[in-house]
Design an enzyme around this catalytic site. Structure first.
Site, short mmCIF file in Angstrom:
data_model
loop_
_atom_site.label_atom_id
_atom_site.label_comp_id
_atom_site.label_asym_id
_atom_site.label_seq_id
_atom_site.Cartn_x
_atom_site.Cartn_y
_atom_site.Cartn_z
N HIS A 23 0.84 -1.20 0.00
CA HIS A 23 0.00 0.00 0.00
C HIS A 23 0.88 1.26 0.00
O HIS A 23 0.59 2.22 -0.71
CB HIS A 23 -0.90 0.04 1.25
CG HIS A 23 -1.90 -1.08 1.35
ND1 HIS A 23 -2.01 -1.87 2.47
CD2 HIS A 23 -2.84 -1.52 0.49
CE1 HIS A 23 -2.98 -2.75 2.28
NE2 HIS A 23 -3.49 -2.57 1.10
N LYS A 27 -15.61 -7.34 7.14
CA LYS A 27 -14.47 -8.25 7.29
C LYS A 27 -14.06 -8.55 8.74
O LYS A 27 -13.12 -9.29 8.95
CB LYS A 27 -13.26 -7.67 6.57
CG LYS A 27 -13.29 -7.80 5.04
CD LYS A 27 -11.97 -7.28 4.47
CE LYS A 27 -11.87 -7.47 2.97
NZ LYS A 27 -10.63 -6.87 2.44
N ARG A 73 -1.95 -5.64 -8.44
CA ARG A 73 -0.83 -6.51 -8.09
C ARG A 73 -0.57 -7.56 -9.15
O ARG A 73 0.55 -7.92 -9.42
CB ARG A 73 -1.10 -7.20 -6.74
CG ARG A 73 -1.10 -6.25 -5.57
CD ARG A 73 -1.71 -6.86 -4.36
NE ARG A 73 -3.10 -7.20 -4.61
CZ ARG A 73 -3.89 -7.86 -3.76
NH1 ARG A 73 -3.40 -8.25 -2.61
NH2 ARG A 73 -5.14 -8.11 -4.06
N SER A 101 -3.08 -7.81 3.18
CA SER A 101 -3.15 -7.58 4.62
C SER A 101 -3.42 -8.89 5.36
O SER A 101 -2.89 -9.11 6.45
CB SER A 101 -4.23 -6.56 4.94
OG SER A 101 -3.90 -5.33 4.35
N1 COA Z 1 -0.38 -4.09 -1.63
C1 COA Z 1 -0.73 -4.97 -0.69
N2 COA Z 1 -1.98 -5.41 -0.53
C2 COA Z 1 -2.91 -4.96 -1.36
C3 COA Z 1 -2.63 -4.03 -2.38
C4 COA Z 1 -1.29 -3.60 -2.50
N3 COA Z 1 -0.90 -2.73 -3.44
N4 COA Z 1 -3.76 -3.77 -3.05
C5 COA Z 1 -4.72 -4.50 -2.48
N5 COA Z 1 -4.21 -5.20 -1.45
C6 COA Z 1 -4.91 -6.15 -0.59
C7 COA Z 1 -5.61 -5.50 0.55
O1 COA Z 1 -4.75 -5.37 1.65
C8 COA Z 1 -6.72 -6.47 0.81
O2 COA Z 1 -6.20 -7.53 1.57
P1 COA Z 1 -7.13 -8.41 2.51
O3 COA Z 1 -8.26 -8.92 1.67
O4 COA Z 1 -6.19 -9.45 2.95
O5 COA Z 1 -7.57 -7.47 3.59
C9 COA Z 1 -7.05 -7.04 -0.56
O6 COA Z 1 -5.91 -6.81 -1.34
C10 COA Z 1 -8.24 -6.43 -1.20
O7 COA Z 1 -8.02 -5.05 -1.26
P2 COA Z 1 -9.14 -4.06 -1.71
O8 COA Z 1 -9.83 -4.56 -2.93
O9 COA Z 1 -8.53 -2.71 -1.76
O10 COA Z 1 -10.22 -4.20 -0.59
P3 COA Z 1 -10.35 -3.35 0.66
O11 COA Z 1 -11.25 -4.09 1.55
O12 COA Z 1 -9.04 -2.97 1.23
O13 COA Z 1 -11.07 -1.99 0.15
C11 COA Z 1 -12.91 -0.68 -0.73
C12 COA Z 1 -12.19 -2.02 -0.70
C13 COA Z 1 -13.00 -0.02 0.63
C14 COA Z 1 -12.19 0.28 -1.67
C15 COA Z 1 -14.31 -1.01 -1.30
O14 COA Z 1 -14.84 -2.10 -0.59
C16 COA Z 1 -15.27 0.14 -1.19
O15 COA Z 1 -15.20 1.07 -1.94
N6 COA Z 1 -16.19 0.05 -0.22
C17 COA Z 1 -17.21 1.05 0.04
C18 COA Z 1 -18.59 0.60 -0.44
C19 COA Z 1 -18.70 0.82 -1.91
O16 COA Z 1 -18.72 1.93 -2.36
N7 COA Z 1 -18.74 -0.29 -2.67
C20 COA Z 1 -18.74 -0.25 -4.11
C21 COA Z 1 -20.08 -0.22 -4.74
S1 COA Z 1 -21.18 -1.45 -4.15
#
Ligand code: COA
Length: 159
Positions: free
Chosen positions: A18, A42, A90, A128
């Site tokens: 990140h 989660k 990624r 994560s």
């Molecule tokens: N390096 C390391 N890890 C990474 C990464 C990177 N560059 N990019 C993504 N990841 C990991 C994250 O840590 C996460 O790991 P985990 O599943 O083990 O916790 C996983 O990849 C998924 O990441 P991400 O897709 O970014 O999910 P998130 O839960 O961190 O965030 C939101 C997602 C918050 C952006 C999204 O759910 C959201 O917008 N929510 C609000 C509601 C909404 O508007 N929804 C959309 C319309 S319904």
């Protein structure tokens, strides 16, 4: 023209992957809002305040704003009047989901664009949950998180 972007996620905890994306985003945007989602399905390991603290203590830039948000990302973006979303890619396997999210978000708010940045290859397998699992089982997370996050993970799992 907006020179700010939102990088939203659960950041439970923030990893070097990140941080790499944030650094890259700062090469493109003047200000990056690192926005931590509050209402997670989660069951996060760290509370929202802890996750914000972990991010703030892992970064050293006055061009980054760290804050929490609830609800739909598009509503938060409207509130902030910022219409560029940063997402890290990624691997090819991230693409389908990201493509869907990007189009759903844009269908809700046509002004939104998603800017994809490729993470450094060395973080391409990082997440994560992998970090949480490693820390829980006493694995070495030095390569994957900041020193501050490493300390806080140790406190959380091993007191
Ligand atoms: N390096 C390391 N890890 C990474 C990464 C990177 N560059 N990019 C993504 N990841 C990991 C994250 O840590 C996460 O790991 P985990 O599943 O083990 O916790 C996983 O990849 C998924 O990441 P991400 O897709 O970014 O999910 P998130 O839960 O961190 O965030 C939101 C997602 C918050 C952006 C999204 O759910 C959201 O917008 N929510 C609000 C509601 C909404 O508007 N929804 C959309 C319309 S319904």
């Amino acid at each position: 023209m907006s020179l700010s972007a939102i990088y939203a996620g659960s950041f439970d905890p923030i990893t070097n992957g990140h941080l790499d994306i944030i650094q890259r985003a700062l090469n493109v945007f003047e200000t990056v809002h690192v926005s931590v989602i509050d209402n997670l399905d989660k069951h996060p390991l760290f509370t929202i305040d802890e996750r914000i603290d972990l991010i703030s203590n892992s970064l050293n830039s006055d061009r980054v704003i760290v804050e929490g948000f609830q609800g739909l990302l598009v509503n938060y973006a409207r509130e902030k009047n910022i219409f560029s979303l940063i997402r890290g890619l990624r691997a090819v396997s991230d693409f389908d989901y990201e493509f869907q999210m990007s189009l759903i978000n844009r269908a809700q708010e046509p002004r939104l664009d998603t800017v994809f940045l490729m993470t450094d290859q060395k973080y391409s397998y990082l997440s994560s949950s992998i970090v949480r699992q490693l820390a829980k089982l006493n694995g070495d997370v030095t390569e994957y998180v900041s020193d501050y996050v490493k300390i806080k993970l140790k406190e959380k799992f091993h007191g």
